[in-house]
Write a protein that holds these residues in place. Structure first.
Motif, PDB file in Angstrom:
ATOM      1  N   LEU A  57       0.841  -1.195   0.000  1.00 28.57           N
ATOM      2  CA  LEU A  57       0.000   0.000   0.000  1.00 28.57           C
ATOM      3  C   LEU A  57       0.878   1.248   0.000  1.00 28.57           C
ATOM      4  N   GLU A  58       0.755   2.041  -1.051  1.00 30.11           N
ATOM      5  CA  GLU A  58       1.483   3.304  -1.159  1.00 30.11           C
ATOM      6  C   GLU A  58       0.537   4.438  -0.785  1.00 30.11           C
ATOM      7  N   GLY A 318      -8.973  -2.668  -2.594  1.00 30.17           N
ATOM      8  CA  GLY A 318      -8.599  -3.989  -3.075  1.00 30.17           C
ATOM      9  C   GLY A 318      -9.805  -4.884  -3.296  1.00 30.17           C
ATOM     10  N   TYR A 319      -9.836  -5.553  -4.459  1.00 29.97           N
ATOM     11  CA  TYR A 319     -10.934  -6.450  -4.816  1.00 29.97           C
ATOM     12  C   TYR A 319     -10.398  -7.832  -5.208  1.00 29.97           C
ATOM     13  N   ARG A 320     -11.246  -8.823  -5.118  1.00 36.47           N
ATOM     14  CA  ARG A 320     -10.969 -10.082  -5.799  1.00 36.47           C
ATOM     15  C   ARG A 320     -11.173  -9.845  -7.292  1.00 36.47           C
ATOM     16  N   ARG A 321     -10.338 -10.467  -8.092  1.00 41.03           N
ATOM     17  CA  ARG A 321     -10.392 -10.199  -9.535  1.00 41.03           C
ATOM     18  C   ARG A 321     -11.759 -10.519 -10.129  1.00 41.03           C
ATOM     19  N   GLU A 322     -12.432 -11.549  -9.588  1.00 41.22           N
ATOM     20  CA  GLU A 322     -13.736 -11.909 -10.163  1.00 41.22           C
ATOM     21  C   GLU A 322     -14.818 -10.878  -9.843  1.00 41.22           C
ATOM     22  N   GLN A 323     -14.523  -9.912  -8.954  1.00 43.48           N
ATOM     23  CA  GLN A 323     -15.505  -8.860  -8.680  1.00 43.48           C
ATOM     24  C   GLN A 323     -15.567  -7.819  -9.790  1.00 43.48           C
ATOM     25  N   LEU A 324     -14.591  -7.834 -10.673  1.00 42.31           N
ATOM     26  CA  LEU A 324     -14.600  -6.919 -11.813  1.00 42.31           C
ATOM     27  C   LEU A 324     -15.324  -7.590 -12.968  1.00 42.31           C
ATOM     28  N   ARG A 385     -16.202   7.158   1.254  1.00 42.44           N
ATOM     29  CA  ARG A 385     -16.184   5.747   0.836  1.00 42.44           C
ATOM     30  C   ARG A 385     -17.341   5.456  -0.120  1.00 42.44           C
ATOM     31  N   GLN A 386     -18.538   5.917   0.232  1.00 42.51           N
ATOM     32  CA  GLN A 386     -19.696   5.677  -0.615  1.00 42.51           C
ATOM     33  C   GLN A 386     -19.516   6.311  -1.992  1.00 42.51           C
ATOM     34  N   GLU A 403     -12.367  -6.018  -0.468  1.00 44.61           N
ATOM     35  CA  GLU A 403     -11.681  -6.678   0.640  1.00 44.61           C
ATOM     36  C   GLU A 403     -10.847  -5.687   1.441  1.00 44.61           C
ATOM     37  N   LEU A 404     -10.399  -4.652   0.765  1.00 43.00           N
ATOM     38  CA  LEU A 404      -9.540  -3.642   1.386  1.00 43.00           C
ATOM     39  C   LEU A 404     -10.063  -2.264   1.021  1.00 43.00           C
ATOM     40  N   PHE A 405     -10.161  -1.388   1.995  1.00 43.00           N
ATOM     41  CA  PHE A 405     -10.505   0.011   1.715  1.00 43.00           C
ATOM     42  C   PHE A 405      -9.893   0.889   2.791  1.00 43.00           C
ATOM     43  N   GLU A 406      -9.108   1.849   2.359  1.00 40.53           N
ATOM     44  CA  GLU A 406      -8.468   2.772   3.299  1.00 40.53           C
ATOM     45  C   GLU A 406      -8.316   4.133   2.639  1.00 40.53           C
ATOM     46  N   ILE A 407      -8.605   5.190   3.373  1.00 40.02           N
ATOM     47  CA  ILE A 407      -8.484   6.558   2.862  1.00 40.02           C
ATOM     48  C   ILE A 407      -7.303   7.241   3.533  1.00 40.02           C
ATOM     49  N   ILE A 408      -6.459   7.854   2.712  1.00 41.85           N
ATOM     50  CA  ILE A 408      -5.346   8.669   3.223  1.00 41.85           C
ATOM     51  C   ILE A 408      -5.553  10.085   2.718  1.00 41.85           C
ATOM     52  N   ARG A 409      -5.563  11.031   3.624  1.00 44.50           N
ATOM     53  CA  ARG A 409      -5.794  12.435   3.266  1.00 44.50           C
ATOM     54  C   ARG A 409      -4.474  13.214   3.329  1.00 44.50           C
TER      55      ARG A 409
END
Length: 470
Positions: A57-58, A318-324, A385-386, A403-409
């Motif tokens: 994660l950058e 971050g998603y599982r590839r099949e979610q796309l 997020r929404q 699977e992954l969600f993060e906000i950096i301000r």
């Protein structure tokens, strides 16, 4: 100063610029006494990489360009060159949103220089009228008052027409500078296009001529020169750590905020109880530098205060590839302001470099805010997020929760190179040069990218050493 006296230099700010400055000081003069003051509890500034459960994660920049040498040369000197990854060679291109759909930037179109005309004729990103106006750039006369600064919006609209500006150039450049194109100085940000006009009378003619010089070869890239970008295997923090490891033991002070600088008899007072320093390099952002130098150099502080800043936020998703619902193509997309959407851009991190996501997963970085939408930077996390997930669902066809969600301000993190910036910086440099063994460095002056920050820090180190030898 006697050669027998150990010189003491304070470097204020532990981002990549300050680290580069401190490293260059000890690289050039092994006996120098360097102290790097960092207000936070970590080095690197906005650069931060985090390895978590197979994700890399950058938090801000995730690579750097090698068309200018300074970052690559530094990596070589600190033994990091063998750890640099190039972008994956397949599908090195960007996409742009039009009417809610993603379309590739025409092959050979880099920021605003088309080296191939065929792809421009067939792209759905422009109307027939827009394409004709773009091609007419070859017949647009040079600007007469070329000595005056010109905004990006003015230059592109004048040479290529409004549609090319709104649909191609603004989103591509906006993704780099997060700036208002009506205020952005072309001379301070993309001077090579001004030179193309001056030398060849046309940006298109200049780009086509360069392609002929290259024997008609085309990289097949679009949007950005992706083949020129590299990233450390373990992220940008790997460069931060390599630089920190090269500094003398005890030279770094974390949680050490400096409030004000003063100079007495040619020496600098940095903090109460701290012996004076012979030289100071300020690598803090311009607003912080303004406060630091306000007492010692009020005129310089006033000039620094005129540099505007914009903020942005990045969401790591971050998603599982099949979610796309469809495979990702290219390395990401940018969103024109005329689309009236909430996203600035989305980078496909796991498409660009190996090792950024676990097997079967996709890592996206979604950007919001900037000078165009400062309100989004202040949205609560849940609301933001929404917004971001809705946009990703609409534009990429993503299904389900990530699977992954993060906000950096990053509030007020990007300096804005507004019209007159080069003249402003020239005045700042003149005033800074009048102070004893003092230098400013950072992304507020002559380049926002990592290589330019490194170069700025290294130049500052060389400057104060030269002044000490005088």
């Amino acid at each position: 100063m006697s050669a027998a006296v150990v010189r003491r230099v304070a470097v204020i700010g532990g981002g990549i610029t300050g680290l580069a400055a401190a490293h260059r000081l000890v690289e050039l003069e092994a006996t120098i006494d360097v102290t790097l003051f960092e207000a936070s509890n970590r080095l690197g500034g906005v650069l931060r990489s985090e390895r978590r459960d197979g994700w890399l994660l950058e938090h801000s920049a995730d690579n750097f360009i090698t068309s200018v040498p300074w970052a690559l040369e530094l990596c070589r000197r600190v033994g990091l060159e063998h750890e640099l990854l190039t972008t994956r060679p397949d599908d090195r291109r960007a996409l742009i949103v039009r009417d809610g759909r993603l379309h590739p930037v025409p092959e050979g179109f880099t920021l605003m220089a088309p080296s191939k005309l065929g792809p421009l004729v067939t792209t759905p990103l422009l109307s027939v009228r827009g394409k004709l106006r773009l091609l007419a750039e070859m017949f647009v006369p040079r600007r007469r008052d070329a000595a005056d600064d010109e905004s990006l919006a003015s230059f592109v609209t004048r040479r290529f027409g409004r549609e090319t500006f709104e649909r191609l150039v603004q989103p591509l450049v906006g993704g780099i500078y997060t700036a208002d194109a009506q205020k952005l100085s072309l001379a301070a940000t993309l001077p090579r296009f001004l030179e193309m006009e001056r030398t060849h009378g046309s940006v298109i003619r200049a780009a086509l001529r360069q392609r002929r010089v290259n024997n008609g070869k085309s990289s097949g890239e679009s949007g950005a020169r992706y083949s020129l970008f590299v990233a450390p295997r373990e992220g940008m923090s790997q460069l931060v750590d390599a630089l920190a490891a090269r500094l003398p033991a005890g030279s770094v002070r974390l949680n050490a905020a400096i409030k004000q600088l003063s100079v007495v008899s040619g020496q600098w007072s940095v903090a109460e109880g701290e012996p004076p320093f012979d030289a100071v390099i300020v690598c803090a952002p311009a607003p912080a530098a303004t406060k630091l130098i306000a007492q010692a150099a009020p005129e310089l502080a006033a000039e620094l205060a005129t540099i505007a800043y914009a903020g942005s936020a990045v969401a790591l998703v971050g998603y599982r590839r099949e979610q796309l619902s469809r495979p990702l193509t290219g390395f990401g997309f940018v969103v024109p302001e005329v689309e009236h959407r909430d996203l600035l851009a989305v980078s496909y991190s796991s498409q660009k470099y190996d090792g950024r996501a676990p097997e079967g997963r996709v890592l996206l970085r979604a950007f919001v805010g900037g000078a165009a939408r400062p309100d989004l930077l202040h949205c609560p996390d849940d609301a933001l997020r929404q917004i971001i997930l809705r946009e990703l669902q609409e534009l990429l066809g993503v299904r389900g929760e990530p699977e992954l969600f993060e906000i950096i301000r990053w509030p007020a993190a990007m300096p804005q190179y507004h019209l007159g910036h080069l003249q402003r910086v020239a005045r700042i440099e003149q005033l800074a040069a009048a102070l004893p063994r003092f230098a400013l460095a950072g992304n507020a002056y002559r380049g926002v990218g990592i290589p330019h920050c490194i170069h700025s820090g290294e130049q500052a180190a060389e400057t104060v050493l030269k002044r000490e030898q005088q």
